[in-house]
Design an enzyme around this catalytic site. Structure first.
Site, mmCIF file in Angstrom:
data_model
loop_
_atom_site.group_PDB
_atom_site.id
_atom_site.type_symbol
_atom_site.label_atom_id
_atom_site.label_comp_id
_atom_site.label_asym_id
_atom_site.label_seq_id
_atom_site.Cartn_x
_atom_site.Cartn_y
_atom_site.Cartn_z
ATOM 1 N N THR A 186 -1.858 11.950 -14.258
ATOM 2 C CA THR A 186 -2.091 10.442 -14.043
ATOM 3 C C THR A 186 -3.666 10.415 -13.564
ATOM 4 O O THR A 186 -3.825 11.561 -12.983
ATOM 5 C CB THR A 186 -1.192 9.747 -12.964
ATOM 6 O OG1 THR A 186 -1.563 10.280 -11.745
ATOM 7 C CG2 THR A 186 0.302 10.099 -13.129
ATOM 8 N N GLU A 331 4.342 8.548 -16.306
ATOM 9 C CA GLU A 331 5.615 9.065 -15.738
ATOM 10 C C GLU A 331 6.705 8.373 -16.538
ATOM 11 O O GLU A 331 7.997 8.976 -16.413
ATOM 12 C CB GLU A 331 5.747 8.375 -14.300
ATOM 13 C CG GLU A 331 4.772 8.932 -13.281
ATOM 14 C CD GLU A 331 3.396 8.121 -13.214
ATOM 15 O OE1 GLU A 331 3.066 7.646 -14.293
ATOM 16 O OE2 GLU A 331 2.804 8.227 -12.080
ATOM 17 N N LYS A 440 -2.130 -11.730 -2.222
ATOM 18 C CA LYS A 440 -1.092 -12.412 -1.345
ATOM 19 C C LYS A 440 -2.008 -13.460 -0.496
ATOM 20 O O LYS A 440 -2.925 -13.186 0.212
ATOM 21 C CB LYS A 440 -0.637 -11.479 -0.258
ATOM 22 C CG LYS A 440 0.105 -10.392 -0.860
ATOM 23 C CD LYS A 440 0.766 -9.195 0.122
ATOM 24 C CE LYS A 440 1.487 -8.059 -0.648
ATOM 25 N NZ LYS A 440 0.324 -7.184 -0.924
ATOM 26 N N TRP A 445 2.918 -14.566 -3.494
ATOM 27 C CA TRP A 445 2.004 -13.498 -4.654
ATOM 28 C C TRP A 445 1.576 -14.251 -5.652
ATOM 29 O O TRP A 445 2.065 -15.315 -6.262
ATOM 30 C CB TRP A 445 2.982 -12.543 -5.016
ATOM 31 C CG TRP A 445 3.302 -11.346 -4.086
ATOM 32 C CD1 TRP A 445 2.792 -11.377 -2.771
ATOM 33 C CD2 TRP A 445 4.364 -10.322 -4.326
ATOM 34 N NE1 TRP A 445 3.213 -10.512 -2.212
ATOM 35 C CE2 TRP A 445 4.215 -9.543 -3.000
ATOM 36 C CE3 TRP A 445 4.870 -9.887 -5.328
ATOM 37 C CZ2 TRP A 445 4.988 -8.671 -3.039
ATOM 38 C CZ3 TRP A 445 5.562 -8.555 -5.265
ATOM 39 C CH2 TRP A 445 5.886 -8.036 -3.883
#
Ligand code: ADP
Length: 543
Positions: A186, A331, A440, A445
């Site tokens: 990654t 992943e 936030k 959110w």
């Protein structure tokens, strides 16, 4: 009672043997690093992959050795994929766009023993080599005349000479399907990069998933140009799937400019291609500027970052090219979801269909998904509740290479993707943010991705990024950062006027900043951590 069927280990070499036996004459076309166009067949690829396997034997490489590549998409890179994995070594694709320090870390962490590279990367390889104690052999992916004059321990070997020295009389070995086949790190936007070690079994199952009609729908009649690099999560399985179905493959080599890609698509009769949104942004601008099209191209898969609505709409409405908007990660091999429309959505009007396509799609057979709230409980699929996206399945990572990061699965085997998403009643996943990028505001959110997409609907906006900046009352408020298209202008208010009707009122950015450049990571994604640093002291000026 056990079933009584034969048990083939699911090995990557099976793809190539099948392509060679059943579709041996089908072409593989490459724009070469050293110039010109190279043409060969699946039959040639199998023979030369076997010759490479023999050459690796001659170098003393053992099963399980990590063999690294620093290479563009091309026939030689394809041979290295199959020649290494097929002979029980691990093909470790390196992303050349990473920082030098990251590459050194990754190669040493993986303990690569061989590094095969395109000559484009000769200066980079020379710079890396004093820091790579495990690398015993450096092989330039070119003919003798193009071998670069660089200083590396043991000197540079010539790939074409090594291939020519072998006879290809080699049988792919059979071994446990859970053996590692390839390795991809990654990009490590937080902490060190981590290695995802794919197995033959996970790769074969993922490829079946990728080929399905509702996923990427690869067939023997497809002509596929995987613009997505082979070092970016295995080019989303295309080089495996193409062999499984036996179709023609076209590789753009080191060329990523829109004009060259367009020419290849037209000249080679490409029907399907896949890449991150930035590639298509440049392509659509090129098509608009030149008033030209994309030949026989029928489908494009877009993933890696959110595909903007305007991009999906333009491809489909103006050029008649179907878009598959996909979500995944290194992943997850990488395919997790894709936006193929269901009969229910197809029965609705075009706007509803486009709304669905702007989301990241539905899960593919083989991938389990759920979104959970702060208490870990599954959230409803109402298209409203934001939660952490968790995944599991036979092509999802179980642990990182060498156990980095410790246990990464919960007790039920779920891997937390690090993404925040909603899920609607039709099963469409909507990625609203990376968890670390979420804004936030007043305890609620705000989705930065949704605002970015809304801003891209303004005709003068080339690229948009939204980050949270500190606000005394609301904790954080969104700041919209814009790159304007060359020669075009717009005011803050113009842009906010376009965004306003598309998002909730309290999501409207408090300010708009104009910049000439935005920071990107090695796989083309916006680097919001860097942006947050750049704008750490920004004072909101609109309200
Ligand atoms: P990296 O580039 O960080 O090494 P990946 O290429 O595996 O890693 O990136 C995976 C991440 O990219 C996902 O977790 C998600 O945040 C983002 N991503 C991938 N596809 C999409 C998409 N279609 N829309 C929005 N975000 C996406």
């Amino acid at each position: 009672m056990l079933g009584q069927m034969q048990n083939w280990p699911l090995l990557v070499s099976r793809f190539l043997s099948h392509a060679s036996a059943a579709h041996g004459h089908r072409e593989i076309v490459t724009k070469l690093v050293e110039g010109g166009t190279h043409r060969c067949t699946w039959h040639d690829i199998e023979r030369r992959s076997k010759q490479l396997a023999q050459a690796l034997n001659r170098l003393g490489c053992k099963p399980g050795d990590r063999i690294a590549t620093l290479a563009w998409n091309g026939h030689r890179h394809l041979e290295v994929w199959y020649g290494t994995s097929g002979s029980e070594r691990v093909c470790h694709t390196l992303n050349p766009r990473l920082f030098v320090d990251q590459l050194i870390y990754i190669i040493n962490h993986a303990e690569d023993s061989v590094l095969l590279f395109d000559t484009t990367f000769a200066p980079l390889v020379e710079k890396l080599s004093p820091h790579l104690p495990t690398v015993k052999h450096y092989i330039a992916l070119c003919p003798r005349a193009h071998v670069p004059d660089i200083k590396v321990p043991g000197g540079v070997l010539c790939y074409e000479d090594m291939i020519a020295a072998e006879n290809g009389d080699y049988t792919w070995p059979s071994f446990d399907e859970n053996t590692a086949s390839s390795l991809c790190y990654t990009s490590g936007t937080t902490g060190n990069p981590k290695g995802v070690l794919y197995s033959h079994r996970s790769t074969v199952l993922h490829t079946y998933g990728a080929c399905m009609a509702d996923t990427m729908g690869m067939t023997a009649s497809s002509v596929i140009l995987p613009v997505v690099p082979m070092f970016h999560a295995n080019a989303w399985a295309i080089p495996y799937g193409a062999a499984a179905v036996g179709c023609k493959l076209v590789f753009n080599g080191p060329h990523f400019d829109a004009a060259t890609l367009q020419q290849l698509i037209i000249d080679e009769g490409v029907t399907f291609t896949a890449a991150v949104p930035t590639v298509w942004l440049a392509m659509l601008q090129h098509l608009e500027a030149t008033g030209t099209g994309l030949g026989n191209l029928q489908t494009v898969t877009i993933g890696g970052s959110a595909a903007p609505r305007i991009m999906i709409d333009t491809f489909q409405t103006k050029y008649g090219i179907k878009v598959g908007h996909a979500w995944g990660m290194t992943e997850t091999s990488p395919l997790g979801t894709i936006g193929t429309l269901t009969p229910e959505i197809l029965a609705m009007n075009k706007e509803v269909q486009l709304d669905a396509q702007c989301k990241q799609g539905r899960r593919i057979f083989g991938v389990d998904l759920k979104i959970t709230g702060p208490d870990g409980k599954a959230l409803p699929h109402d298209g409203i509740a934001f939660g952490n996206l968790k995944v599991r399945g036979p092509w999802v990572v179980a642990r990182y290479f060498k156990g980095e990061g410790g246990d990464i699965l919960d007790a039920e085997g779920w891997f937390d993707s690090g993404d925040v998403a909603t899920m609607d009643p039709h099963g469409f996943l909507h990625i609203t943010d990376r968890a670390k990028d979420v804004i936030k505001s007043g305890g609620e959110w705000i989705s930065s991705i949704d605002i970015e997409n809304a801003a891209l609907a303004h005709p003068a906006v080339q690229e948009a990024a939204v980050i949270g900046v500190v606000h005394p009352k609301w904790d954080e408020r969104p700041l919209l950062i814009i790159i304007l298209k060359a020669g075009m202008s717009a005011t803050k208010q113009n842009i906010l006027d376009v965004v306003a009707p598309q998002v909730a009122k309290w999501w409207l950015p408090d300010d708009v900043a104009f910049v000439d450049e935005l920071p990107h990571g090695a796989t083309g994604k916006l680097n919001k951590m860097e942006l947050r640093k750049q704008f750490a002291n920004h004072v909101l000026s609109v309200s």
